[in-house]
Design a protein around this motif. Structure first.
Motif, PDB file in Angstrom:
ATOM      1  N   VAL A 275       2.936  13.292 -12.189  1.00 59.30           N
ATOM      2  CA  VAL A 275       2.447  12.723 -10.932  1.00 59.30           C
ATOM      3  C   VAL A 275       2.814  13.669  -9.801  1.00 59.30           C
ATOM      4  CG1 VAL A 275       2.636  10.321 -11.704  1.00 59.30           C
ATOM      5  CG2 VAL A 275       4.543  11.373 -10.512  1.00 59.30           C
ATOM      6  N   SER A 276       2.182  13.465  -8.661  1.00 59.96           N
ATOM      7  CA  SER A 276       2.514  14.278  -7.498  1.00 59.96           C
ATOM      8  C   SER A 276       2.557  13.393  -6.261  1.00 59.96           C
ATOM      9  CB  SER A 276       1.502  15.413  -7.324  1.00 59.96           C
ATOM     10  OG  SER A 276       0.210  14.880  -7.152  1.00 59.96           O
ATOM     11  N   ILE A 277       3.298  13.811  -5.289  1.00 59.65           N
ATOM     12  CA  ILE A 277       3.410  13.052  -4.042  1.00 59.65           C
ATOM     13  C   ILE A 277       2.046  13.027  -3.373  1.00 59.65           C
ATOM     14  CG2 ILE A 277       4.454  13.039  -1.738  1.00 59.65           C
ATOM     15  CD1 ILE A 277       7.024  14.044  -3.027  1.00 59.65           C
ATOM     16  N   GLY A 278       1.657  11.855  -2.915  1.00 62.47           N
ATOM     17  CA  GLY A 278       0.360  11.672  -2.289  1.00 62.47           C
ATOM     18  C   GLY A 278      -0.709  11.193  -3.254  1.00 62.47           C
ATOM     19  N   GLU A 279      -0.451  11.289  -4.541  1.00 62.30           N
ATOM     20  CA  GLU A 279      -1.423  10.848  -5.542  1.00 62.30           C
ATOM     21  C   GLU A 279      -1.631   9.341  -5.420  1.00 62.30           C
ATOM     22  OE1 GLU A 279      -1.867  10.896 -10.403  1.00 62.30           O
ATOM     23  OE2 GLU A 279      -0.406  12.212  -9.446  1.00 62.30           O
ATOM     24  N   GLU A 280      -2.855   8.903  -5.611  1.00 62.98           N
ATOM     25  CA  GLU A 280      -3.178   7.482  -5.515  1.00 62.98           C
ATOM     26  C   GLU A 280      -3.254   6.860  -6.898  1.00 62.98           C
ATOM     27  OE1 GLU A 280      -6.692   7.137  -3.107  1.00 62.98           O
ATOM     28  OE2 GLU A 280      -5.529   7.387  -1.263  1.00 62.98           O
ATOM     29  N   LYS A 281      -2.741   5.651  -7.007  1.00 61.56           N
ATOM     30  CA  LYS A 281      -2.725   4.897  -8.260  1.00 61.56           C
ATOM     31  C   LYS A 281      -3.247   3.490  -7.985  1.00 61.56           C
ATOM     32  CE  LYS A 281      -0.311   7.942 -10.649  1.00 61.56           C
ATOM     33  NZ  LYS A 281      -0.860   8.619 -11.798  1.00 61.56           N
ATOM     34  N   ASN A 282      -4.004   2.959  -8.920  1.00 59.48           N
ATOM     35  CA  ASN A 282      -4.419   1.559  -8.830  1.00 59.48           C
ATOM     36  C   ASN A 282      -3.343   0.712  -9.490  1.00 59.48           C
ATOM     37  OD1 ASN A 282      -6.837   1.963  -7.496  1.00 59.48           O
ATOM     38  ND2 ASN A 282      -7.925   2.361  -9.396  1.00 59.48           N
ATOM     39  N   ILE A 283      -2.843  -0.283  -8.746  1.00 60.89           N
ATOM     40  CA  ILE A 283      -1.796  -1.159  -9.263  1.00 60.89           C
ATOM     41  C   ILE A 283      -2.201  -2.610  -9.055  1.00 60.89           C
ATOM     42  CG2 ILE A 283       0.097   0.483  -8.902  1.00 60.89           C
ATOM     43  CD1 ILE A 283       0.810  -1.206  -6.375  1.00 60.89           C
ATOM     44  N   GLU A 284      -1.646  -3.474  -9.852  1.00 60.98           N
ATOM     45  CA  GLU A 284      -1.898  -4.897  -9.724  1.00 60.98           C
ATOM     46  C   GLU A 284      -0.726  -5.523  -8.965  1.00 60.98           C
ATOM     47  OE1 GLU A 284      -3.934  -8.198 -12.619  1.00 60.98           O
ATOM     48  OE2 GLU A 284      -2.522  -6.783 -13.489  1.00 60.98           O
ATOM     49  N   VAL A 285      -1.048  -6.336  -7.959  1.00 60.11           N
ATOM     50  CA  VAL A 285      -0.015  -7.033  -7.186  1.00 60.11           C
ATOM     51  C   VAL A 285      -0.331  -8.526  -7.202  1.00 60.11           C
ATOM     52  CG1 VAL A 285       0.459  -5.054  -5.675  1.00 60.11           C
ATOM     53  CG2 VAL A 285      -1.231  -6.743  -4.973  1.00 60.11           C
ATOM     54  N   TYR A 286       0.697  -9.325  -6.952  1.00 53.79           N
ATOM     55  CA  TYR A 286       0.507 -10.773  -6.918  1.00 53.79           C
ATOM     56  C   TYR A 286       1.292 -11.363  -5.757  1.00 53.79           C
ATOM     57  CZ  TYR A 286       5.095 -11.006  -9.151  1.00 53.79           C
ATOM     58  OH  TYR A 286       6.430 -10.868  -9.435  1.00 53.79           O
ATOM     59  N   LEU A 287       0.822 -12.503  -5.280  1.00 54.44           N
ATOM     60  CA  LEU A 287       1.468 -13.205  -4.177  1.00 54.44           C
ATOM     61  C   LEU A 287       2.609 -14.050  -4.729  1.00 54.44           C
ATOM     62  CD1 LEU A 287       1.394 -13.871  -1.133  1.00 54.44           C
ATOM     63  CD2 LEU A 287      -0.118 -15.790  -1.710  1.00 54.44           C
ATOM     64  N   THR A 288       3.823 -13.818  -4.220  1.00 53.91           N
ATOM     65  CA  THR A 288       4.986 -14.584  -4.672  1.00 53.91           C
ATOM     66  C   THR A 288       5.065 -15.902  -3.901  1.00 53.91           C
ATOM     67  OG1 THR A 288       6.518 -13.662  -3.043  1.00 53.91           O
ATOM     68  CG2 THR A 288       6.243 -12.431  -5.108  1.00 53.91           C
ATOM     69  N   PRO A 289       5.861 -16.851  -4.369  1.00 52.31           N
ATOM     70  CA  PRO A 289       6.027 -18.108  -3.630  1.00 52.31           C
ATOM     71  C   PRO A 289       6.628 -17.907  -2.235  1.00 52.31           C
ATOM     72  CG  PRO A 289       6.822 -18.359  -5.877  1.00 52.31           C
ATOM     73  CD  PRO A 289       6.514 -16.902  -5.677  1.00 52.31           C
ATOM     74  N   ARG A 290       7.248 -16.774  -2.002  1.00 58.84           N
ATOM     75  CA  ARG A 290       7.839 -16.484  -0.691  1.00 58.84           C
ATOM     76  C   ARG A 290       6.831 -15.862   0.268  1.00 58.84           C
ATOM     77  NH1 ARG A 290      10.698 -15.667  -4.808  1.00 58.84           N
ATOM     78  NH2 ARG A 290      10.290 -13.456  -5.038  1.00 58.84           N
ATOM     79  N   GLY A 291       5.580 -15.712  -0.175  1.00 56.90           N
ATOM     80  CA  GLY A 291       4.523 -15.219   0.697  1.00 56.90           C
ATOM     81  C   GLY A 291       4.418 -13.701   0.778  1.00 56.90           C
ATOM     82  N   LYS A 292       5.095 -12.993  -0.081  1.00 58.14           N
ATOM     83  CA  LYS A 292       5.031 -11.530  -0.099  1.00 58.14           C
ATOM     84  C   LYS A 292       4.329 -11.086  -1.375  1.00 58.14           C
ATOM     85  CE  LYS A 292       9.172 -10.896   2.632  1.00 58.14           C
ATOM     86  NZ  LYS A 292       8.770 -10.273   3.840  1.00 58.14           N
ATOM     87  N   TYR A 293       3.771  -9.885  -1.321  1.00 49.29           N
ATOM     88  CA  TYR A 293       3.105  -9.333  -2.501  1.00 49.29           C
ATOM     89  C   TYR A 293       4.055  -8.427  -3.253  1.00 49.29           C
ATOM     90  CZ  TYR A 293      -1.341 -11.248  -1.133  1.00 49.29           C
ATOM     91  OH  TYR A 293      -2.357 -12.124  -0.833  1.00 49.29           O
ATOM     92  N   LYS A 294       4.023  -8.534  -4.558  1.00 55.52           N
ATOM     93  CA  LYS A 294       4.926  -7.783  -5.417  1.00 55.52           C
ATOM     94  C   LYS A 294       4.110  -7.134  -6.528  1.00 55.52           C
ATOM     95  CE  LYS A 294       9.183  -8.694  -8.000  1.00 55.52           C
ATOM     96  NZ  LYS A 294      10.116  -9.735  -8.414  1.00 55.52           N
ATOM     97  N   MET A 295       4.525  -5.929  -6.934  1.00 57.79           N
ATOM     98  CA  MET A 295       3.846  -5.253  -8.030  1.00 57.79           C
ATOM     99  C   MET A 295       4.077  -6.010  -9.330  1.00 57.79           C
ATOM    100  SD  MET A 295       4.665  -1.238  -7.182  1.00 57.79           S
ATOM    101  CE  MET A 295       4.646  -0.846  -8.890  1.00 57.79           C
ATOM    102  N   LYS A 296       3.027  -6.073 -10.140  1.00 58.22           N
ATOM    103  CA  LYS A 296       3.153  -6.692 -11.450  1.00 58.22           C
ATOM    104  C   LYS A 296       4.090  -5.845 -12.295  1.00 58.22           C
ATOM    105  CE  LYS A 296       0.639  -7.895 -15.571  1.00 58.22           C
ATOM    106  NZ  LYS A 296      -0.453  -7.490 -16.417  1.00 58.22           N
TER     107      LYS A 296
END
Length: 149
Positions: free
Chosen positions: A90-111
């Motif tokens: 990998v390299s700095i600046g590289e883009e990756k598709n990731i899955e995130v979900y909404l936690t019960p605390r209202g924040k998004y976290k990576m799967k």
């Protein structure tokens, strides 16, 4: 006098080893609980999305093909960071598709990883952590009480 000094040094060593053991076991227990809770939160989340994350830092681990990355991603105008391991360059600046979900605390976290072995270890880590914490605590108390008798 030298004998008492030696006993005190031995006692301190035993207590330090016991405390290190307890901290390690509690760490494994907390990691296990976190993995299980994250898995449950992901499964129950009403908002799961795929977003684009950017690699902002990485560290090459033991071999040339294991990269521990720090990713930055944005959901609904709020910036988040997370960590993920990739098994290719990998390299700095590289883009990756990731899955995130909404936690019960209202924040998004990576799967988290879907690795069944990691989940199994987390399931084993909770009861083992409780048992070893109890045993370690009892042994540590016996060491301390035995020293002051």
């Amino acid at each position: 006098m030298e004998n008492k000094s030696r006993k005190t040094g031995h006692f301190i060593g035993e207590v330090l080893i016991g405390l290190l053991f307890l901290f390690a076991v509690v760490g494994v227990f907390l990691w296990s609980v976190n993995r299980i809770v994250s898995s449950i939160e992901y499964k129950k989340s009403a908002d799961v999305r795929t977003v684009t994350a950017r690699v902002i830092d990485y560290d090459i681990k033991n071999s040339d093909d294991e990269y521990d990355t720090k990713l930055s991603y944005e959901v609904d105008g709020i910036k988040y960071t997370g960590k993920r391991t990739y098994y290719r360059e990998v390299s700095i600046g590289e883009e990756k598709n990731i899955e995130v979900y909404l936690t019960p605390r209202g924040k998004y976290k990576m799967k988290g990883d879907d690795d069944p072995l990691t989940f199994l270890l987390a399931c084993i880590g909770i009861p083992a952590g409780l048992l070893l914490t109890f045993i370690g605590g009892r042994v540590l108390v016996q060491i301390i009480v035995g020293h002051f008798k």
